[in-house]
Design a protein around this motif. Structure first.
Motif, PDB file in Angstrom:
ATOM      1  N   GLU A 294      -4.466   2.620   3.904  1.00  0.00           N
ATOM      2  CA  GLU A 294      -5.719   1.680   4.384  1.00  0.00           C
ATOM      3  C   GLU A 294      -6.547   1.957   3.177  1.00  0.00           C
TER       4      GLU A 294
ATOM      5  N   PHE B  17       8.388   3.032   0.944  1.00  0.00           N
ATOM      6  CA  PHE B  17       7.490   2.621   2.258  1.00  0.00           C
ATOM      7  C   PHE B  17       6.245   3.236   1.868  1.00  0.00           C
TER       8      PHE B  17
ATOM      9  N   SER C 287       8.633  -1.471   0.586  1.00  0.00           N
ATOM     10  CA  SER C 287       7.911  -2.219   1.248  1.00  0.00           C
ATOM     11  C   SER C 287       6.115  -2.034   1.817  1.00  0.00           C
TER      12      SER C 287
ATOM     13  N   LYS D 237       2.422  -1.834   4.093  1.00  0.00           N
ATOM     14  CA  LYS D 237       1.624  -1.965   5.072  1.00  0.00           C
ATOM     15  C   LYS D 237       0.742  -1.760   4.836  1.00  0.00           C
TER      16      LYS D 237
ATOM     17  N   ARG E 194      -3.711   7.343   6.297  1.00  0.00           N
ATOM     18  CA  ARG E 194      -4.912   7.183   7.145  1.00  0.00           C
ATOM     19  C   ARG E 194      -5.650   8.144   6.882  1.00  0.00           C
TER      20      ARG E 194
ATOM     21  N   TYR F 138       8.172   7.839   1.575  1.00  0.00           N
ATOM     22  CA  TYR F 138       7.587   7.527   2.867  1.00  0.00           C
ATOM     23  C   TYR F 138       6.472   8.052   3.151  1.00  0.00           C
TER      24      TYR F 138
ATOM     25  N   GLN G 184       2.015   2.978   3.462  1.00  0.00           N
ATOM     26  CA  GLN G 184       1.583   2.320   5.234  1.00  0.00           C
ATOM     27  C   GLN G 184      -0.154   3.274   4.400  1.00  0.00           C
TER      28      GLN G 184
ATOM     29  N   GLU H 273      -4.116  -1.774   4.597  1.00  0.00           N
ATOM     30  CA  GLU H 273      -4.925  -2.660   5.902  1.00  0.00           C
ATOM     31  C   GLU H 273      -6.408  -2.341   4.416  1.00  0.00           C
TER      32      GLU H 273
END
Length: 135
Positions: free
Chosen positions: A43, A39, A109, A111, A85, A81, A41, A113
């Motif tokens: 940006e 995973f 996976s 996520k 950010r 993970y 995440q 931006e």
């Protein structure tokens, strides 16, 4: 004239050194079992995913203005993970780069931006949900 060129060259080298200082590079390695989930995440980042045959996830993370980022990694029995950010205000000047090498049987996976993704030498089917635009 030569002194001016010498000074200009020194200034140019100094700018290059300063640029390198503001890019923070971190490397990670996790041993994983077959069928693990990865995973990410992130940006404002450029992301490159590459498959390999080992049961190991490798990550090279480069963060411009690294002091302006929050980077967290973790691993449990279900997966690995990474969350990256940018901090409010000071983080707005930086962009990240993630080079991730994964086992071919890992579930991915993401996520994201404002990111760009490169799937290097992909041999898979992709099913993406509709893109949601933030206005």
């Amino acid at each position: 004239m030569m002194r001016m060129l010498d000074k200009a060259w020194k200034a140019f080298k100094l700018v290059g050194v300063a640029r390198e200082l503001v890019i923070e590079t971190r490397r990670f390695s996790w041993d994983v079992a077959a069928g693990t989930t990865f995973f990410l995440q992130a940006e404002y980042a450029d992301i490159r995913l590459v498959a390999h045959e080992r049961h190991e996830i490798l990550a090279k993370v480069e963060l411009q203005a690294g002091f302006g980022w929050q980077l967290v990694t973790d691993q449990d029995e279900a997966g690995v993970y990474i969350i990256a950010r940018r901090k409010p205000l000071i983080g707005s000047i930086g962009r990240g780069r993630f080079d991730i090498t994964l086992p071919a049987d890992v579930h991915v996976s993401l996520k994201l931006e404002h990111c760009q993704v490169c799937l290097d030498d992909l041999n898979s089917a992709l099913d993406l949900p509709p893109f949601l635009l933030k206005l």
